[in-house]
Design an enzyme around this catalytic site. Sequence first.
Site, short mmCIF file in Angstrom:
data_model
loop_
_atom_site.label_atom_id
_atom_site.label_comp_id
_atom_site.label_asym_id
_atom_site.label_seq_id
_atom_site.Cartn_x
_atom_site.Cartn_y
_atom_site.Cartn_z
N CYS A 271 22.30 -63.51 23.32
CA CYS A 271 22.62 -64.87 23.09
C CYS A 271 23.79 -65.24 23.96
O CYS A 271 23.72 -66.36 24.49
CB CYS A 271 22.91 -65.23 21.54
SG CYS A 271 24.15 -64.38 20.89
N HIS A 319 26.32 -65.66 16.61
CA HIS A 319 25.45 -66.00 17.51
C HIS A 319 25.62 -67.27 18.19
O HIS A 319 26.21 -68.32 17.39
CB HIS A 319 23.91 -66.45 16.59
CG HIS A 319 22.71 -66.78 17.45
ND1 HIS A 319 21.82 -65.62 18.21
CD2 HIS A 319 22.05 -67.81 17.91
CE1 HIS A 319 20.90 -66.24 18.97
NE2 HIS A 319 21.14 -67.32 18.67
N HIS A 331 18.37 -71.02 23.43
CA HIS A 331 19.14 -69.80 22.94
C HIS A 331 18.29 -68.50 22.92
O HIS A 331 17.10 -68.70 23.38
CB HIS A 331 19.65 -69.77 21.50
CG HIS A 331 18.55 -69.66 20.42
ND1 HIS A 331 18.67 -69.19 18.99
CD2 HIS A 331 17.19 -70.24 20.33
CE1 HIS A 331 17.58 -69.03 18.39
NE2 HIS A 331 16.85 -69.81 18.95
#
Length: 356
Positions: A271, A319, A331
């Site tokens: 990520c 994240h 993402h």
Amino acid sequence: MPVHRRPRQRPLSGTTARTAVTIALAGAASATGFDGTGHAEPQPTAAQARAKVNKLYERAEAATEQYNGAKEEADKARERLEDLRDEAARRTEGLNSAREKLGSVAAAQYRGDGIDPAVQLALSDDPDAYLDGAAFAERIGSRQASDVANVRKQLREIERLRGAARVELSRLSSRQADLKRHRGTITGRLGEARRLLARLPEDARAGLDAAAGAGRASRSGASARDLGPVLAASSTAQAPSSRAAAALSYAYGKLGSPYVWGATGPDAFDCSGLTQAAYRAAGVSLPRTTYAQIGAGHRIARSQLLPGDLVFFYSGISHVGIYVGNGQMIHAPRPGTPVRVAPLDEMPFAGATRVA
């Protein structure tokens, strides 16, 4: 003498016998229950499995970011160590040149009146003995004294560099141990998630994946990359700067790329690796980890989001994605799920920052 006899036992009647058997079975069942055997672990429902798998992925991603941070520190320590070693090598060359110069003086003195004690000390392989003999420098001319002082200074500097190199080597070893530990944590949690998924029926696994991927704009690597330029057009027009627009274009171009923990592109990402690569392509240097990226630029409220802003999730800030507008982001989700467009509400929102 009276004889004592054991009372004769009467046979159990039908009712009494059934009662005894019932009690015995109940006792056996209770014993089995208390010793923890004889009970199969219940199969989790699809909802329970989904919650547990998502939690495992969340914890694995937190470990991934810790791994990324440790790797970044290890890389910095390795680079500093190499710089120190290079500098020590350069200083050693200079020291050798200075000692050769003193050697020439010594040779000349040997041909004349012998080698001056100060020069002998300067040529010694024992720096401590040399440094302790500084008083002898006063016995030779000012030029020779300056040369000896220069050698002393270089010896001290080289020892300082070697000491700093030892510190960096220790730091590097510590970071490498961190890497090994975090790598074990990541693979352990991902392995547990895979085993849990494997125990589920196929329809439950499909349902879990569909729930996790609700709202995505891409289904495969090829179709995702084909969609990228079309989807990017509307988002980049709303970006707050040309650099944010360039980062968005890069991210759209990576739709369908696989997730690989620790990867920063160009063909696979985790990520924070995706967001770092996207902004690097736009000429903006971002830190490596989610924990550091949220401190880049300035924080904004969710209501202020514009395409190109970084959006962060979970209480541990483990994240990150790139906002594209309409409550959506790009993402790199997790292993087995490629870079995609997904809703912000897919995970617990933790904050946002605008870096360009």
